[in-house]
Design a protein around this motif. Sequence first.
Motif: not given
Ligand code: UT7
Length: 316
Positions: A210, A29, A247, A272, A157, A205, A242, A207-208, A37-38, A33, A244-245, A114, A153
């Motif tokens: 949620v 990671t 964004r 979070n 994170v 989870m 809350h 993530g998308k 993203r968060t 990133w 969480a993110n 949450c 990952r």
């Molecule tokens: O408390 C309430 C519960 N939780 C939430 O509210 C979480 C809500 N969701 C989110 O915050 C976001 O969806 C996440 C932060 C979890 C993920 O962000 P995203 O923009 O939706 O990323 P993604 O899951 O679409 O992943 C994009 C890319 C993927 O790679 P490829 O497939 O594009 O090659 C993942 O494998 O990012 C990759 N990736 C990472 N890269 C580096 C996923 N986790 C990581 C990481 N470091 N930690």
Amino acid sequence: MSGIKLLATGSALPQHVITNHDLEQIMDTSDEWIRTRTGIGARHHCRGEECHTSLCLDAARKALERGGIDPQQIGVCLVATLTQDHLTPATACVLQKELGFQEDTICFDLNAACSGFVYALHTAECLLAAAKRKYALVLGAEVLSRVMDLTDRSTCVLFGDGAGAAILEWGEDYPSLCAVMGSRGNRQVLMIPGVNTGDPSYIHMDGKEVFRFAVEVLPRCAKEVAAKAGISLDEVDRFAFHQANQRILDHAIKKLKLDPAKCTGNIAHTGNTSAASVPILLDQLVSSGQLRSGQKVLCAGFGGGLTWAGALLQLA
Ligand code: UT7
């Protein structure tokens, strides 16, 4: 109309801080990133003697001291959590003993992920009125580091540990929380296996999904609370959403046309912390003078269940 006011707050974060750079050393990671993203830069994890109970005790003692409340005056103690030290006794029962509440104090833990702290605020408001008690101690506390799969990952994170506490005072002429809450049962999007599955208790989870759920319910929930209270969102002094993110928060701020200065958060430093997120933020707002006597803060949570909850809380 009867209701509650927020009398005092407290919070506790474990001493050990894990930065994004620390995570870079143990998994694939990057700081870049995680931040983009968060919005998260660091989170706290329990180490050694630190645990769910010790965080709760620390946060609760601070709130009791700041509120000038004797533990014997507490009539209701609720702990919102999904990572308590034991399935039984509930952490709230342990607090009864350790802090010295009377034996007729209503003590239990509550799991609405949450959204749990806001669920607990409303539960306390109802219990104080029904049981004719004056003060409640409501906590949100998590040790999410215990339910994280360090090989995943996409989740590990995000989460951190911590506890936040609030002392609530009930009054005949105090405002209602105007709470709004709901659930949409779903086991696929966000789940932690329990005692019966044989699987390790790790967070799973999508993530998308949620994210989609959060950007739908958070603005709606905030609007519904304000409508129930008969005020416009402009009349709200602070928002404690809350964390969480960043964004998700930015989306809600934009959609609701909120003043970003009223929506300061702490996700960069805490990550979070699920049920602990809103009360830790509340304590930081009160301690820093950003939330002052007589002001109204709109609290909202969303997450596992899937659940959501919002409430308007006035500082005494
Ligand atoms: O408390 C309430 C519960 N939780 C939430 O509210 C979480 C809500 N969701 C989110 O915050 C976001 O969806 C996440 C932060 C979890 C993920 O962000 P995203 O923009 O939706 O990323 P993604 O899951 O679409 O992943 C994009 C890319 C993927 O790679 P490829 O497939 O594009 O090659 C993942 O494998 O990012 C990759 N990736 C990472 N890269 C580096 C996923 N986790 C990581 C990481 N470091 N930690």
